[in-house]
Scaffold this motif. Structure first.
Motif, PDB file in Angstrom:
ATOM      1  N   THR A  68       0.818  -1.216   0.000  1.00 28.87           N
ATOM      2  CA  THR A  68       0.000   0.000   0.000  1.00 28.87           C
ATOM      3  C   THR A  68       0.849   1.262   0.000  1.00 28.87           C
ATOM      4  OG1 THR A  68      -0.088  -0.220   2.382  1.00 28.87           O
ATOM      5  CG2 THR A  68      -1.978  -1.066   1.146  1.00 28.87           C
ATOM      6  N   HIS A  69       2.147   1.070   0.128  1.00 28.64           N
ATOM      7  CA  HIS A  69       3.126   2.167   0.160  1.00 28.64           C
ATOM      8  C   HIS A  69       4.431   1.521  -0.293  1.00 28.64           C
ATOM      9  CE1 HIS A  69       6.093   4.851   2.063  1.00 28.64           C
ATOM     10  NE2 HIS A  69       5.146   5.764   2.174  1.00 28.64           N
ATOM     11  N   PRO A  70       5.331   2.277  -0.939  1.00 32.52           N
ATOM     12  CA  PRO A  70       6.570   1.625  -1.390  1.00 32.52           C
ATOM     13  C   PRO A  70       7.314   0.901  -0.265  1.00 32.52           C
ATOM     14  CG  PRO A  70       6.425   3.840  -2.279  1.00 32.52           C
ATOM     15  CD  PRO A  70       5.258   3.682  -1.375  1.00 32.52           C
ATOM     16  N   HIS A  71       7.098   1.340   0.993  1.00 34.12           N
ATOM     17  CA  HIS A  71       7.810   0.706   2.107  1.00 34.12           C
ATOM     18  C   HIS A  71       6.874  -0.026   3.078  1.00 34.12           C
ATOM     19  CE1 HIS A  71      11.139   2.739   0.430  1.00 34.12           C
ATOM     20  NE2 HIS A  71      10.675   3.933   0.709  1.00 34.12           N
ATOM     21  N   VAL A  72       5.658  -0.296   2.618  1.00 34.08           N
ATOM     22  CA  VAL A  72       4.707  -1.034   3.471  1.00 34.08           C
ATOM     23  C   VAL A  72       4.155  -2.227   2.693  1.00 34.08           C
ATOM     24  CG1 VAL A  72       2.521  -0.958   4.745  1.00 34.08           C
ATOM     25  CG2 VAL A  72       4.016   1.036   4.751  1.00 34.08           C
ATOM     26  N   SER A  73       4.321  -3.404   3.268  1.00 30.59           N
ATOM     27  CA  SER A  73       3.746  -4.603   2.669  1.00 30.59           C
ATOM     28  C   SER A  73       3.080  -5.410   3.779  1.00 30.59           C
ATOM     29  CB  SER A  73       4.854  -5.424   2.003  1.00 30.59           C
ATOM     30  OG  SER A  73       4.310  -6.595   1.474  1.00 30.59           O
ATOM     31  N   ASP A  74       1.870  -5.874   3.534  1.00 29.26           N
ATOM     32  CA  ASP A  74       1.108  -6.618   4.550  1.00 29.26           C
ATOM     33  C   ASP A  74       1.051  -5.842   5.866  1.00 29.26           C
ATOM     34  OD1 ASP A  74       0.390  -8.879   3.048  1.00 29.26           O
ATOM     35  OD2 ASP A  74       2.417  -9.667   3.249  1.00 29.26           O
ATOM     36  N   GLU A  75       0.853  -4.547   5.772  1.00 28.77           N
ATOM     37  CA  GLU A  75       0.705  -3.654   6.939  1.00 28.77           C
ATOM     38  C   GLU A  75       1.976  -3.575   7.790  1.00 28.77           C
ATOM     39  OE1 GLU A  75      -2.913  -5.019   8.794  1.00 28.77           O
ATOM     40  OE2 GLU A  75      -4.130  -4.068   7.259  1.00 28.77           O
ATOM     41  N   THR A  76       3.087  -4.023   7.215  1.00 22.85           N
ATOM     42  CA  THR A  76       4.363  -3.968   7.928  1.00 22.85           C
ATOM     43  C   THR A  76       5.277  -2.970   7.240  1.00 22.85           C
ATOM     44  OG1 THR A  76       4.088  -6.281   8.493  1.00 22.85           O
ATOM     45  CG2 THR A  76       6.292  -5.387   8.758  1.00 22.85           C
ATOM     46  N   LEU A  77       5.856  -2.093   8.055  1.00 26.97           N
ATOM     47  CA  LEU A  77       6.735  -1.061   7.501  1.00 26.97           C
ATOM     48  C   LEU A  77       8.166  -1.569   7.429  1.00 26.97           C
ATOM     49  CD1 LEU A  77       6.959   2.110   6.834  1.00 26.97           C
ATOM     50  CD2 LEU A  77       7.741   2.318   9.179  1.00 26.97           C
ATOM     51  N   CYS A  78       8.815  -1.307   6.294  1.00 28.95           N
ATOM     52  CA  CYS A  78      10.251  -1.549   6.203  1.00 28.95           C
ATOM     53  C   CYS A  78      10.909  -0.284   6.717  1.00 28.95           C
ATOM     54  CB  CYS A  78      10.661  -1.829   4.762  1.00 28.95           C
ATOM     55  SG  CYS A  78      10.418  -3.519   4.318  1.00 28.95           S
ATOM     56  N   GLU A  79      11.411  -0.330   7.923  1.00 34.37           N
ATOM     57  CA  GLU A  79      11.832   0.895   8.614  1.00 34.37           C
ATOM     58  C   GLU A  79      13.090   1.532   8.032  1.00 34.37           C
ATOM     59  OE1 GLU A  79      12.184  -0.793  12.458  1.00 34.37           O
ATOM     60  OE2 GLU A  79      10.048  -0.725  12.857  1.00 34.37           O
ATOM     61  N   GLY A  80      13.929   0.738   7.394  1.00 38.02           N
ATOM     62  CA  GLY A  80      15.147   1.270   6.783  1.00 38.02           C
ATOM     63  C   GLY A  80      16.006   1.993   7.802  1.00 38.02           C
ATOM     64  N   LEU A  91       6.997   7.154   6.246  1.00 44.24           N
ATOM     65  CA  LEU A  91       5.867   7.109   5.303  1.00 44.24           C
ATOM     66  C   LEU A  91       5.884   8.305   4.347  1.00 44.24           C
ATOM     67  CD1 LEU A  91       2.969   5.928   7.663  1.00 44.24           C
ATOM     68  CD2 LEU A  91       4.092   4.596   5.892  1.00 44.24           C
ATOM     69  N   ARG A  92       6.440   9.410   4.805  1.00 40.15           N
ATOM     70  CA  ARG A  92       6.466  10.619   3.965  1.00 40.15           C
ATOM     71  C   ARG A  92       7.648  10.624   3.001  1.00 40.15           C
ATOM     72  NH1 ARG A  92       4.467  15.687   6.394  1.00 40.15           N
ATOM     73  NH2 ARG A  92       6.407  16.528   5.595  1.00 40.15           N
ATOM     74  N   THR A  93       8.460   9.581   3.048  1.00 36.46           N
ATOM     75  CA  THR A  93       9.681   9.577   2.231  1.00 36.46           C
ATOM     76  C   THR A  93       9.685   8.389   1.272  1.00 36.46           C
ATOM     77  OG1 THR A  93      10.745  10.377   4.234  1.00 36.46           O
ATOM     78  CG2 THR A  93      12.202   9.772   2.430  1.00 36.46           C
ATOM     79  N   TYR A  94      10.232   8.629   0.116  1.00 34.69           N
ATOM     80  CA  TYR A  94      10.341   7.547  -0.874  1.00 34.69           C
ATOM     81  C   TYR A  94      11.808   7.252  -1.149  1.00 34.69           C
ATOM     82  CZ  TYR A  94      10.253   5.205  -5.399  1.00 34.69           C
ATOM     83  OH  TYR A  94      10.455   4.320  -6.424  1.00 34.69           O
ATOM     84  N   ASN A  95      12.172   5.999  -0.937  1.00 38.74           N
ATOM     85  CA  ASN A  95      13.533   5.569  -1.219  1.00 38.74           C
ATOM     86  C   ASN A  95      13.433   4.492  -2.303  1.00 38.74           C
ATOM     87  OD1 ASN A  95      16.156   4.615  -1.148  1.00 38.74           O
ATOM     88  ND2 ASN A  95      15.884   3.501   0.773  1.00 38.74           N
ATOM     89  N   SER A  96      13.674   4.899  -3.531  1.00 39.63           N
ATOM     90  CA  SER A  96      13.433   3.987  -4.663  1.00 39.63           C
ATOM     91  C   SER A  96      14.269   2.712  -4.579  1.00 39.63           C
ATOM     92  CB  SER A  96      13.698   4.697  -5.978  1.00 39.63           C
ATOM     93  OG  SER A  96      15.038   5.101  -6.025  1.00 39.63           O
ATOM     94  N   SER A  97      15.469   2.816  -3.975  1.00 42.07           N
ATOM     95  CA  SER A  97      16.341   1.635  -3.963  1.00 42.07           C
ATOM     96  C   SER A  97      15.850   0.550  -2.996  1.00 42.07           C
ATOM     97  CB  SER A  97      17.764   2.044  -3.619  1.00 42.07           C
ATOM     98  OG  SER A  97      17.788   2.593  -2.329  1.00 42.07           O
ATOM     99  N   GLY A  98      14.970   0.912  -2.066  1.00 37.68           N
ATOM    100  CA  GLY A  98      14.507  -0.107  -1.119  1.00 37.68           C
ATOM    101  C   GLY A  98      13.001  -0.300  -1.146  1.00 37.68           C
ATOM    102  N   ALA A  99      12.387   0.011  -2.265  1.00 37.22           N
ATOM    103  CA  ALA A  99      10.918  -0.069  -2.326  1.00 37.22           C
ATOM    104  C   ALA A  99      10.444  -1.476  -2.676  1.00 37.22           C
ATOM    105  CB  ALA A  99      10.409   0.914  -3.359  1.00 37.22           C
ATOM    106  N   HIS A 100       9.319  -1.875  -2.093  1.00 36.87           N
ATOM    107  CA  HIS A 100       8.698  -3.154  -2.482  1.00 36.87           C
ATOM    108  C   HIS A 100       8.306  -3.075  -3.953  1.00 36.87           C
ATOM    109  CE1 HIS A 100       8.433  -4.868   1.477  1.00 36.87           C
ATOM    110  NE2 HIS A 100       7.853  -3.788   1.948  1.00 36.87           N
ATOM    111  N   VAL A 101       7.672  -1.977  -4.310  1.00 40.07           N
ATOM    112  CA  VAL A 101       7.322  -1.714  -5.709  1.00 40.07           C
ATOM    113  C   VAL A 101       7.712  -0.260  -5.979  1.00 40.07           C
ATOM    114  CG1 VAL A 101       5.448  -1.532  -7.384  1.00 40.07           C
ATOM    115  CG2 VAL A 101       5.390  -3.351  -5.684  1.00 40.07           C
TER     116      VAL A 101
END
Lengths: 80, 347
Positions: B174-186, B212-222
């Protein structure tokens, strides 16, 4: 004098630090975050936003939190 | 006044959950102590048996007891070290009521409102748009009773999209860093862990909001560039991964309308790389076509026989027939001019 400094940039450590009298929050930020822009951070003193010329008082609680943080570097899922 | 009463009640509720964590921790310390004591008495008992075995000169029994004592000592050391770790860990479970009230007031100030249910504290972010893609607001739900065990694999919170605009390739993202309601905290992982350990609830929510307000293309799920799916290399329309077709000849993705499949080897091929055989009119890939040896025109391999197209093959046959005919006729002429083998008036 001593203040409580919580740096949420990086490790997120909370520590009591010694500062000189009449240190403004702007000066404190410049000393502790030398290459950073204040606009990239949420700076709170005693949980409240303050003006840049606010003079820190003994036992103040200063929190510096980045507005934007890169997610996903330690991602456990395979990035597409 | 009513607001502060409610806040006080909520703070009490949170404190109750957190003090349960403290109780759990105390129970764990107690259980470790009990196992240390039990191990200690076993070691003493085995040491006495070792003494008896040595005194009575029973070497086999002495060796056995020595092994046991050594094993006990090793276990004891391990338990002591675990106990030291547990006891030495700073305990932030016992936060005061005033600390919790201050946290809640700050959360209210930063996020406008919060929700407290039985064991969860949640805030809602503002609608988030990254690189022009609206992802909607997110609810960050902190599971208070799971704060006791902070492990990277088991985070005590969920990030729930309230107005989801998931990636077309994966509904769970649902977000480049959220999958299955889990955040990839980086990069936020250590700060989030520390904030949770120290029960700085507002800092925790602000850090998650920062990710959530930041996009890191190198670590995105999609990647956001592929959020709506990949674009067709030919017509440019957007297609999800289920509906996109890869042409291995030009190594590009195509939509259904801009791709076909080779009717000989069945591989996907784009319309640009496909070749329609002029004889059978079937589309084929570059590996399944060849030039005719004679006319050098291209045909599918099914329409070539011994390297010849149908037309050239027929032509060759005709030529061969003509050649044969010519040979036949010249033979006939030769036969007519020859004198008869049997002379007249013989017999």
């Amino acid at each position: 004098m001593k203040i409580l400094y919580i740096n949420n940039n990086g490790g997120g450590f909370a520590d009591h630090v010694e500062i000189t009298e009449n240190t403004t929050i702007e000066r404190f930020f410049d000393i502790n975050m030398p290459d950073a822009e204040p606009s990239d951070y949420l700076i709170r003193v005693n949980r409240q936003p303050v003006a840049r010329d606010y003079i820190l008082q003994p036992n103040d609680r200063v929190t510096i939190t980045p507005v934007n943080i890169d997610g996903g570097r330690h991602c456990k899922h395979n990035p597409v | 006044m009513k607001k502060y009463k409610t806040l006080f009640k909520q703070a009490k509720q949170i404190q109750a959950v957190l003090s349960n964590i403290k109780k759990d921790r105390s129970k764990e310390i107690l259980s470790r102590l009990e196992s240390i004591f039990s191990l200690n008495s076993t070691t003493i008992k085995n040491s006495r048996l070792l003494c008896i075995a040595l005194r009575k000169n029973w070497p086999y029994a002495a060796n056995r007891m020595l092994d046991k004592v050594q094993r006990d000592m090793y276990e004891l050391g391990r338990h002591l070290s675990q106990f030291r770790d547990l006891g030495g860990r700073e305990d932030y479970s016992a936060v005061t009521l005033s600390d919790i009230i201050a946290e809640l007031l700050q959360i209210e100030q930063e996020f406008e409102t919060f929700n407290l249910s039985e064991k969860t504290l949640s805030v809602t972010t503002r609608p988030i748009t990254l690189e022009g893609i609206p992802l909607g607001p997110f609810k960050i739900e902190l599971l208070l009773d799971e704060l006791s065990e902070l492990r990277p694999s088991n985070r005590p919170y969920l990030v729930i999209a309230l107005d989801p605009n998931p990636a077309s390739t994966d509904d769970a993202v649902t977000h480049p860093h959220v999958s299955d309601e889990t955040l990839c905290e980086g990069q936020a992982e250590p700060a989030i862990t520390t904030a949770l350990e120290q029960r700085r609830l507002c800092d925790f929510f602000m850090l998650v909001n920062g990710v959530l307000r930041t996009y890191n293309s190198s670590g995105a799920h999609v990647k956001l560039s592929e959020w709506g799916g990949s674009s067709c290399y030919d017509c440019g329309c957007t297609v999800s991964s289920d509906e996109s077709y890869y042409c291995r000849h030009c190594r590009q993705e195509y939509c259904d309308g801009c791709s076909t499949y080779c009717q000989i080897c069945n591989t996907t091929v784009c319309l640009g790389c496909a070749f329609n055989c002029s004889t059978c009119n079937k589309p084929v890939c570059s590996s399944c076509r060849a030039a005719c040896k004679d006319c050098e025109k291209t045909f599918c391999k099914d329409c070539l026989s011994d390297g010849l197209c149908q037309g050239c093959e027929e032509q060759r046959k005709e030529d061969e027939y003509d050649e044969y005919d010519e040979n036949d006729e010249s033979n006939d002429e030769e036969t007519e001019s020859l004198p008869s083998i049997q002379p007249d008036s013989v017999g």
